[in-house]
Design a protein around this motif. Structure first.
Motif, PDB file in Angstrom:
ATOM      1  N   PHE A  16     -42.412 -30.328 -26.623  1.00 58.58           N
ATOM      2  CA  PHE A  16     -42.600 -28.886 -26.717  1.00 58.58           C
ATOM      3  C   PHE A  16     -41.608 -28.149 -25.820  1.00 58.58           C
ATOM      4  N   ILE A  17     -41.412 -28.629 -24.599  1.00 61.24           N
ATOM      5  CA  ILE A  17     -40.483 -27.987 -23.667  1.00 61.24           C
ATOM      6  C   ILE A  17     -39.055 -28.072 -24.189  1.00 61.24           C
ATOM      7  N   ILE A  18     -38.670 -29.212 -24.754  1.00 62.12           N
ATOM      8  CA  ILE A  18     -37.316 -29.360 -25.292  1.00 62.12           C
ATOM      9  C   ILE A  18     -37.093 -28.417 -26.465  1.00 62.12           C
ATOM     10  N   VAL A  19     -38.050 -28.354 -27.389  1.00 60.15           N
ATOM     11  CA  VAL A  19     -37.913 -27.475 -28.556  1.00 60.15           C
ATOM     12  C   VAL A  19     -37.868 -26.015 -28.116  1.00 60.15           C
ATOM     13  N   LEU A  20     -38.725 -25.643 -27.185  1.00 53.93           N
ATOM     14  CA  LEU A  20     -38.719 -24.278 -26.670  1.00 53.93           C
ATOM     15  C   LEU A  20     -37.404 -23.958 -25.973  1.00 53.93           C
ATOM     16  N   SER A  21     -36.841 -24.907 -25.235  1.00 52.81           N
ATOM     17  CA  SER A  21     -35.557 -24.715 -24.557  1.00 52.81           C
ATOM     18  C   SER A  21     -34.423 -24.513 -25.555  1.00 52.81           C
ATOM     19  N   VAL A  22     -34.470 -25.243 -26.652  1.00 51.48           N
ATOM     20  CA  VAL A  22     -33.433 -25.085 -27.679  1.00 51.48           C
ATOM     21  C   VAL A  22     -33.475 -23.680 -28.263  1.00 51.48           C
ATOM     22  N   PHE A  23     -34.670 -23.203 -28.627  1.00 52.06           N
ATOM     23  CA  PHE A  23     -34.786 -21.856 -29.190  1.00 52.06           C
ATOM     24  C   PHE A  23     -34.402 -20.785 -28.174  1.00 52.06           C
ATOM     25  N   LEU A  24     -34.842 -20.936 -26.933  1.00 58.72           N
ATOM     26  CA  LEU A  24     -34.507 -19.970 -25.898  1.00 58.72           C
ATOM     27  C   LEU A  24     -33.005 -19.965 -25.623  1.00 58.72           C
ATOM     28  N   GLY A  25     -32.399 -21.141 -25.537  1.00 56.24           N
ATOM     29  CA  GLY A  25     -30.962 -21.230 -25.320  1.00 56.24           C
ATOM     30  C   GLY A  25     -30.167 -20.595 -26.445  1.00 56.24           C
ATOM     31  N   PHE A  26     -30.616 -20.808 -27.674  1.00 57.94           N
ATOM     32  CA  PHE A  26     -29.933 -20.205 -28.821  1.00 57.94           C
ATOM     33  C   PHE A  26     -30.003 -18.688 -28.746  1.00 57.94           C
ATOM     34  N   GLU A  27     -31.157 -18.144 -28.404  1.00 58.48           N
ATOM     35  CA  GLU A  27     -31.302 -16.697 -28.303  1.00 58.48           C
ATOM     36  C   GLU A  27     -30.443 -16.122 -27.186  1.00 58.48           C
ATOM     37  N   VAL A  28     -30.412 -16.793 -26.059  1.00 59.72           N
ATOM     38  CA  VAL A  28     -29.623 -16.290 -24.928  1.00 59.72           C
ATOM     39  C   VAL A  28     -28.138 -16.329 -25.255  1.00 59.72           C
ATOM     40  N   ILE A  29     -27.660 -17.441 -25.789  1.00 62.74           N
ATOM     41  CA  ILE A  29     -26.230 -17.580 -26.075  1.00 62.74           C
ATOM     42  C   ILE A  29     -25.783 -16.648 -27.194  1.00 62.74           C
ATOM     43  N   SER A  30     -26.616 -16.456 -28.202  1.00 61.28           N
ATOM     44  CA  SER A  30     -26.205 -15.604 -29.321  1.00 61.28           C
ATOM     45  C   SER A  30     -26.135 -14.134 -28.937  1.00 61.28           C
ATOM     46  N   ASN A  31     -26.792 -13.741 -27.858  1.00 63.18           N
ATOM     47  CA  ASN A  31     -26.773 -12.336 -27.438  1.00 63.18           C
ATOM     48  C   ASN A  31     -25.845 -12.065 -26.257  1.00 63.18           C
ATOM     49  N   VAL A  32     -24.967 -12.991 -25.939  1.00 56.45           N
ATOM     50  CA  VAL A  32     -24.028 -12.796 -24.830  1.00 56.45           C
ATOM     51  C   VAL A  32     -22.874 -11.916 -25.301  1.00 56.45           C
ATOM     52  N   PRO A  33     -22.584 -10.835 -24.572  1.00 61.67           N
ATOM     53  CA  PRO A  33     -21.438 -10.004 -24.961  1.00 61.67           C
ATOM     54  C   PRO A  33     -20.123 -10.733 -24.708  1.00 61.67           C
ATOM     55  N   SER A  34     -19.105 -10.333 -25.422  1.00 65.47           N
ATOM     56  CA  SER A  34     -17.819 -11.023 -25.332  1.00 65.47           C
ATOM     57  C   SER A  34     -17.181 -10.888 -23.950  1.00 65.47           C
ATOM     58  N   VAL A  35     -17.561  -9.877 -23.185  1.00 61.77           N
ATOM     59  CA  VAL A  35     -17.010  -9.683 -21.843  1.00 61.77           C
ATOM     60  C   VAL A  35     -17.428 -10.835 -20.919  1.00 61.77           C
ATOM     61  N   LEU A  36     -18.603 -11.386 -21.165  1.00 62.12           N
ATOM     62  CA  LEU A  36     -19.104 -12.465 -20.311  1.00 62.12           C
ATOM     63  C   LEU A  36     -18.699 -13.847 -20.793  1.00 62.12           C
ATOM     64  N   HIS A  37     -17.904 -13.931 -21.849  1.00 61.26           N
ATOM     65  CA  HIS A  37     -17.556 -15.231 -22.410  1.00 61.26           C
ATOM     66  C   HIS A  37     -16.780 -16.091 -21.415  1.00 61.26           C
ATOM     67  N   THR A  38     -15.796 -15.516 -20.749  1.00 63.50           N
ATOM     68  CA  THR A  38     -14.961 -16.291 -19.824  1.00 63.50           C
ATOM     69  C   THR A  38     -15.748 -16.819 -18.626  1.00 63.50           C
ATOM     70  N   PRO A  39     -16.581 -16.012 -17.967  1.00 62.31           N
ATOM     71  CA  PRO A  39     -17.375 -16.578 -16.861  1.00 62.31           C
ATOM     72  C   PRO A  39     -18.351 -17.662 -17.329  1.00 62.31           C
ATOM     73  N   LEU A  40     -18.927 -17.493 -18.498  1.00 61.39           N
ATOM     74  CA  LEU A  40     -19.837 -18.510 -19.005  1.00 61.39           C
ATOM     75  C   LEU A  40     -19.089 -19.787 -19.364  1.00 61.39           C
ATOM     76  N   MET A  41     -17.863 -19.662 -19.849  1.00 59.72           N
ATOM     77  CA  MET A  41     -17.052 -20.834 -20.152  1.00 59.72           C
ATOM     78  C   MET A  41     -16.745 -21.598 -18.869  1.00 59.72           C
ATOM     79  N   SER A  42     -16.485 -20.882 -17.800  1.00 62.55           N
ATOM     80  CA  SER A  42     -16.234 -21.549 -16.522  1.00 62.55           C
ATOM     81  C   SER A  42     -17.479 -22.273 -16.037  1.00 62.55           C
ATOM     82  N   GLY A  43     -18.639 -21.677 -16.240  1.00 63.27           N
ATOM     83  CA  GLY A  43     -19.886 -22.346 -15.878  1.00 63.27           C
ATOM     84  C   GLY A  43     -20.124 -23.590 -16.701  1.00 63.27           C
ATOM     85  N   ALA A  44     -19.804 -23.506 -17.984  1.00 63.73           N
ATOM     86  CA  ALA A  44     -19.951 -24.685 -18.854  1.00 63.73           C
ATOM     87  C   ALA A  44     -18.993 -25.789 -18.429  1.00 63.73           C
ATOM     88  N   ASN A  45     -17.803 -25.412 -17.977  1.00 58.57           N
ATOM     89  CA  ASN A  45     -16.859 -26.414 -17.476  1.00 58.57           C
ATOM     90  C   ASN A  45     -17.404 -27.108 -16.232  1.00 58.57           C
TER      91      ASN A  45
END
Length: 101
Positions: A16-45
């Motif tokens: 349940f926690i994994i499935v909920l995390s997937v849906f929450l992660g999808f919602e958060v990532i899909s609503n990220v403005p393009s201005v924050l793309h570069t800092p988030l890419m650095s975090g992913a790195n």
């Protein structure tokens, strides 16, 4: 089939926690403005860098062929992600530099 059902019922909270995390992660990532793309890419790195360290540890302590293959695959994929992320970040930062006359 009985083993699968017993595994699912025994681990229903974790699933349940994994499935909920997937849906929450999808919602958060899909609503990220393009201005924050570069800092988030650095975090992913940075996260992929941790995966590289974990892959090195896994390959170093591998006792079976499966563990070695899994660790090598993690190393390869994380290295691709880090290199690709830095390329994308570099291209985006080039867009903000002043053009030479």
């Amino acid at each position: 089939m009985e083993n699968v059902l017993s595994f699912l019922t025994a681990n229903k909270d974790a699933i349940f926690i994994i499935v909920l995390s997937v849906f929450l992660g999808f919602e958060v990532i899909s609503n990220v403005p393009s201005v924050l793309h570069t800092p988030l890419m650095s975090g992913a790195n940075a996260i992929s860098g941790v995966i590289i360290i974990g892959g090195i540890i896994l390959v170093g302590h591998a006792s079976t062929t499966f563990e070695w293959i899994l660790g090598s695959l993690a190393l390869f994929m994380a290295t691709l992600n880090v290199a690709g992320g830095f390329v994308v970040t570099d291209r985006m930062l080039e867009m903000f530099k002043k053009k030479k006359k």
